[in-house]
Design an enzyme around this catalytic site. Structure first.
Site, PDB file in Angstrom:
ATOM      1  N   GLY A   1      67.666  -6.256  15.573  1.00 42.79           N
ATOM      2  CA  GLY A   1      67.893  -7.651  15.946  1.00 42.79           C
ATOM      3  C   GLY A   1      69.226  -8.126  15.413  1.00 42.79           C
ATOM      4  N   VAL A   2      70.191  -8.306  16.306  1.00 35.54           N
ATOM      5  CA  VAL A   2      71.534  -8.730  15.876  1.00 35.54           C
ATOM      6  C   VAL A   2      71.914 -10.030  16.582  1.00 35.54           C
ATOM      7  CG1 VAL A   2      72.446  -6.522  15.091  1.00 35.54           C
ATOM      8  CG2 VAL A   2      72.512  -7.054  17.537  1.00 35.54           C
ATOM      9  N   GLY A   3      70.965 -10.956  16.581  1.00 35.42           N
ATOM     10  CA  GLY A   3      71.206 -12.287  17.120  1.00 35.42           C
ATOM     11  C   GLY A   3      71.855 -13.164  16.074  1.00 35.42           C
ATOM     12  N   LYS A   4      71.303 -14.356  15.886  1.00 33.05           N
ATOM     13  CA  LYS A   4      71.945 -15.343  15.027  1.00 33.05           C
ATOM     14  C   LYS A   4      72.155 -14.828  13.608  1.00 33.05           C
ATOM     15  CE  LYS A   4      69.298 -19.069  16.007  1.00 33.05           C
ATOM     16  NZ  LYS A   4      68.909 -20.496  16.071  1.00 33.05           N
ATOM     17  N   VAL A   5      71.114 -14.258  12.997  1.00 33.26           N
ATOM     18  CA  VAL A   5      71.199 -13.812  11.599  1.00 33.26           C
ATOM     19  C   VAL A   5      71.718 -12.378  11.500  1.00 33.26           C
ATOM     20  CG1 VAL A   5      69.905 -13.405   9.471  1.00 33.26           C
ATOM     21  CG2 VAL A   5      69.355 -15.375  10.898  1.00 33.26           C
ATOM     22  N   GLY A   6      71.162 -11.490  12.312  1.00 33.02           N
ATOM     23  CA  GLY A   6      71.520 -10.077  12.223  1.00 33.02           C
ATOM     24  C   GLY A   6      73.005  -9.821  12.398  1.00 33.02           C
TER      25      GLY A   6
ATOM     26  N   LYS B   1      56.206 -26.059   9.926  1.00 32.37           N
ATOM     27  CA  LYS B   1      56.869 -25.362  11.028  1.00 32.37           C
ATOM     28  C   LYS B   1      56.387 -26.001  12.321  1.00 32.37           C
ATOM     29  CE  LYS B   1      59.623 -21.638  11.379  1.00 32.37           C
ATOM     30  NZ  LYS B   1      60.710 -21.284  10.466  1.00 32.37           N
TER      31      LYS B   1
END
Length: 358
Positions: A179-184, A79
């Site tokens: 969390g409803v960004g890229k994945v959510g 990472k």
């Protein structure tokens, strides 16, 4: 530097990358290459201190080793973190400088997208570096890996539902997504299509506005604390790590915890607290491996259909983890670790540390 060796005592290699001309300050951590070259995303985040960034990159890279092993990939775990606010610091020169540092590792570490970085950024990094995946479709890449990350989390959630309720369907179940960004965002779509009642929260108002537009039936609450305190059947942490604290466990009504965030358990022992409260935890690095599967497929010449088929296997892997947890009478997080460690040990013994061929 002794602190670095103490904190990273399991790690093969930790690299501090610096380029004053562009403002680049990055840390690349290679946890294990027992199964193959390390693959893991680059997180661009305004850490409060270098110490915070170091702790995060060490934890995340370790998680990638376990994620790749459990997903059956011939890859190790690595990472990287770039320290700073991407909104103000990110630039083509900085990304290219970072690419040169990744290139200098000679193929022991492949990078991809993570929080604060996108496929277009990978294209800039790739101008200086051969060891990049998660590139844009226009450049022959897999594009946005959050698509299959969310798909895999949904498969893991279906497996957990099978164990908890005897049915893979989430219809009529209340699922809270933090969390409803890229994945959510993609996970919400799968849940709504399956007939779930969805409740969401996010610290970024435009992300919530987008959910309101795309899924008018989803309910929005003001904070993560309010979401956790709601009546839920499933809690899906999809933002930053350390989401599952002792305080969260005490108030959580959900029967299942299954989300996309990395390193969800705030400290060792939280997995036991979840079990004592009768909450079934689907280990994060087991269910969120879809993105890794997607970008790893790019190394073979990307096929979305092939990658999605492999990500569908997260359902079976999650079931296997939960079944082992029941048979060994241990929390699922420990069962997942045992399965991953067994593969790293058995296959890694044959391979040793990965050194790229010249």
């Amino acid at each position: 530097m002794s602190d670095v060796f103490d904190l990273g005592s399991e790690h093969e290699q930790v690299v501090f990358a610096n380029d004053p001309a562009t403002g680049l300050k990055a840390i690349i951590a290679v946890h294990s290459t027992a199964l193959g070259p390390a693959l893991g995303g680059t997180r661009f985040h305004p850490y409060a201190s270098t110490a915070d960034a170091l702790r995060d990159v060490l934890n995340l890279s370790r998680g990638m080793s376990y994620k790749a092993a459990l997903a059956g990939l011939d890859l190790g775990g690595g990472k990287a973190v770039i320290i700073g606010d991407p909104a103000s610091l990110k630039s083509e020169p900085l990304l290219r400088a970072y690419g040169r540092h990744v290139q200098a590792l000679g193929g022991r570490y492949y990078t991809a997208c993570d929080v604060g970085t996108f496929s277009a950024d990978m294209d800039d990094i790739a101008r200086e570096c051969s060891f990049v995946t998660g590139r844009t479709v226009a450049h022959g890449g897999a594009g946005d890996s959050s698509v299959l990350t969310a798909y895999g989390v949904f498969q893991g959630m279906r497996a957990a539902a099978q164990v908890a309720w005897g049915s893979t369907s989430l219809a009529g179940r209340t699922v809270g997504v933090a969390g409803v960004g890229k994945v959510g965002r993609h996970l919400v779509r799968h849940l709504v299509e399956d007939g779930a009642d969805v409740v969401v929260t996010d610290v970024y108002a435009p992300a919530l506005d987008r959910i309101r537009d795309e899924h008018p039936t989803a309910r929005v609450v003001a904070s993560e604390a309010e979401l956790v305190a709601s009546q839920l059947d499933v809690y899906a942490p999809c933002a930053m790590g350390d989401a599952i604290t002792d305080e969260v466990v005490e108030v959580l009504t959900a029967r299942i915890v299954c989300g996309a965030a990395n390193n969800q358990l705030a400290h060792p022992g939280v997995e036991k607290a979840l079990e004592e409260r009768g909450i079934l935890y689907a280990p994060d690095y087991c269910v969120n491996a879809g993105g890794l599967i997607q970008v790893a497929d790019e190394l073979e010449g990307f096929s979305f259909e092939r990658a999605q088929q492999r990500a569908t296997g997260i359902f079976d892997t999650t079931l296997r983890v939960l079944e082992l947890a029941a048979s060994d009478d241990v929390p699922p997080a420990i069962a997942a670790d045992r399965l991953a460690e067994r593969r790293m040990r058995e296959v890694g013994r044959l391979r040793g540390m990965y050194v790229p061929q010249r």
